[in-house]
Motif scaffolding. Structure first.
Motif, mmCIF file in Angstrom:
data_model
loop_
_atom_site.group_PDB
_atom_site.id
_atom_site.type_symbol
_atom_site.label_atom_id
_atom_site.label_comp_id
_atom_site.label_asym_id
_atom_site.label_seq_id
_atom_site.Cartn_x
_atom_site.Cartn_y
_atom_site.Cartn_z
ATOM 1 N N ARG A 63 -16.979 71.626 40.667
ATOM 2 C CA ARG A 63 -18.641 72.240 39.834
ATOM 3 C C ARG A 63 -19.787 70.521 40.214
ATOM 4 N NH1 ARG A 63 -17.244 74.429 34.086
ATOM 5 N NH2 ARG A 63 -16.909 75.746 35.204
ATOM 6 N N GLU A 64 -20.590 71.082 40.509
ATOM 7 C CA GLU A 64 -21.694 70.260 41.511
ATOM 8 C C GLU A 64 -22.838 70.370 40.403
ATOM 9 O OE1 GLU A 64 -23.137 70.997 45.082
ATOM 10 O OE2 GLU A 64 -23.860 72.475 44.488
ATOM 11 N N PHE A 65 -23.717 69.012 40.068
ATOM 12 C CA PHE A 65 -24.231 68.827 39.154
ATOM 13 C C PHE A 65 -25.753 68.864 40.345
ATOM 14 C CE2 PHE A 65 -28.183 66.432 38.943
ATOM 15 C CZ PHE A 65 -28.677 65.938 37.587
ATOM 16 N N VAL A 66 -26.950 70.045 39.101
ATOM 17 C CA VAL A 66 -28.143 70.169 39.536
ATOM 18 C C VAL A 66 -28.946 70.065 38.581
ATOM 19 C CG1 VAL A 66 -29.568 72.658 39.346
ATOM 20 C CG2 VAL A 66 -27.083 73.253 39.759
ATOM 21 N N ALA A 67 -28.785 70.088 37.690
ATOM 22 C CA ALA A 67 -29.851 69.023 37.230
ATOM 23 C C ALA A 67 -30.153 68.876 35.019
ATOM 24 C CB ALA A 67 -31.410 70.017 37.100
ATOM 25 N N THR A 68 -30.520 67.978 34.989
ATOM 26 C CA THR A 68 -30.526 67.738 33.574
ATOM 27 C C THR A 68 -31.652 66.963 32.726
ATOM 28 O OG1 THR A 68 -29.031 65.790 32.415
ATOM 29 C CG2 THR A 68 -29.747 65.034 34.121
ATOM 30 N N ILE A 69 -31.626 66.937 31.622
ATOM 31 C CA ILE A 69 -32.708 66.828 30.244
ATOM 32 C C ILE A 69 -32.245 66.169 29.578
ATOM 33 C CG2 ILE A 69 -33.436 69.134 29.304
ATOM 34 C CD1 ILE A 69 -35.691 68.833 30.227
ATOM 35 N N THR A 70 -33.570 64.887 29.303
ATOM 36 C CA THR A 70 -33.502 64.400 27.588
ATOM 37 C C THR A 70 -33.271 65.373 26.356
ATOM 38 O OG1 THR A 70 -35.348 63.355 28.055
ATOM 39 C CG2 THR A 70 -33.413 62.361 28.591
ATOM 40 N N TRP A 71 -33.399 64.562 25.440
ATOM 41 C CA TRP A 71 -33.317 64.956 23.801
ATOM 42 C C TRP A 71 -34.628 65.905 23.546
ATOM 43 C CZ3 TRP A 71 -36.303 64.577 20.013
ATOM 44 C CH2 TRP A 71 -36.832 63.538 19.823
ATOM 45 N N ASN A 72 -35.726 64.911 24.063
ATOM 46 C CA ASN A 72 -37.357 65.877 23.984
ATOM 47 C C ASN A 72 -37.511 66.774 25.697
ATOM 48 O OD1 ASN A 72 -37.196 62.927 25.510
ATOM 49 N ND2 ASN A 72 -39.338 62.327 23.629
ATOM 50 N N GLY A 73 -37.134 66.355 26.389
ATOM 51 C CA GLY A 73 -37.660 66.511 27.766
ATOM 52 C C GLY A 73 -38.475 65.262 28.394
ATOM 53 N N GLY A 74 -38.814 64.471 28.044
ATOM 54 C CA GLY A 74 -39.043 63.252 28.001
ATOM 55 C C GLY A 74 -39.079 63.220 29.636
ATOM 56 N N ARG A 75 -37.500 63.197 30.204
ATOM 57 C CA ARG A 75 -36.826 62.631 31.128
ATOM 58 C C ARG A 75 -36.312 63.843 31.939
ATOM 59 N NH1 ARG A 75 -33.643 58.484 30.674
ATOM 60 N NH2 ARG A 75 -34.002 58.429 32.908
ATOM 61 N N THR A 76 -36.360 63.990 33.071
ATOM 62 C CA THR A 76 -35.332 64.721 33.778
ATOM 63 C C THR A 76 -34.592 64.027 35.012
ATOM 64 O OG1 THR A 76 -36.590 65.584 35.407
ATOM 65 C CG2 THR A 76 -36.052 66.487 33.009
ATOM 66 N N ASP A 77 -34.009 64.606 35.764
ATOM 67 C CA ASP A 77 -32.641 64.530 37.131
ATOM 68 C C ASP A 77 -32.258 65.609 38.010
ATOM 69 O OD1 ASP A 77 -32.488 62.568 39.088
ATOM 70 O OD2 ASP A 77 -29.864 62.493 37.794
ATOM 71 N N TYR A 78 -32.163 65.655 39.250
ATOM 72 C CA TYR A 78 -32.318 66.377 40.349
ATOM 73 C C TYR A 78 -32.032 66.370 40.740
ATOM 74 C CZ TYR A 78 -36.320 69.905 37.255
ATOM 75 O OH TYR A 78 -37.148 69.838 36.778
ATOM 76 N N ALA A 79 -30.402 67.635 41.560
ATOM 77 C CA ALA A 79 -30.103 67.607 42.922
ATOM 78 C C ALA A 79 -31.314 67.569 44.095
ATOM 79 C CB ALA A 79 -28.551 68.661 42.963
#
Length: 126
Positions: free
Chosen positions: A45-61
């Motif tokens: 299983r590979e990472f795609v995207a993630t987001i903080t509790w309030n949507g303030g920060r994100t990260d993408y593959a």
């Protein structure tokens, strides 16, 4: 403590768009990080995207950066993944995941996520 249910997958052609949804329940949506992962048969299983509790920060593959957008609506207890310019290599089962130990610290490691949905299939034809 967190239940996750994905929806929105389907069969599309290269270049098309899809919007995946994940309904969350079991604890306040303002307390944890959410993410999307994907998996194909025989591969990890590979990472795609993630987001903080309030949507303030994100990260993408790197493979989806510029094409996918992760967002969340805590009032509706829902996570989204807008997928544009889809490619055949995007074909996979997509999973929603919750990291209940963090609210602002993002990680790409699947081992850090505590709860997972059942997955929704996305198939992109050429």
């Amino acid at each position: 403590q967190v239940q996750l249910v994905e929806s929105g997958g389907g069969l599309v052609q290269a270049g098309d768009s899809l919007r995946l949804s994940c309904a969350a329940s079991g604890r306040p949506a303002t307390t944890y990080v959410l993410a999307w992962f994907r998996q194909t048969p025989g591969k990890e299983r590979e990472f795609v995207a993630t987001i903080t509790w309030n949507g303030g920060r994100t990260d993408y593959a790197d493979s989806v950066k510029g094409r996918f957008t992760i967002s969340r609506d805590n009032a509706k207890n829902r996570l989204y993944l807008q997928m544009n310019s889809l490619k055949p290599e995007d074909t996979a089962v997509y999973y929603c995941a919750a990291d209940i130990n963090h609210s602002v610290i993002l990680t790409r490691s699947r081992e850090e996520y505590d709860y997972w949905g059942q997955g929704t299939q996305v198939t992109v034809s050429s």
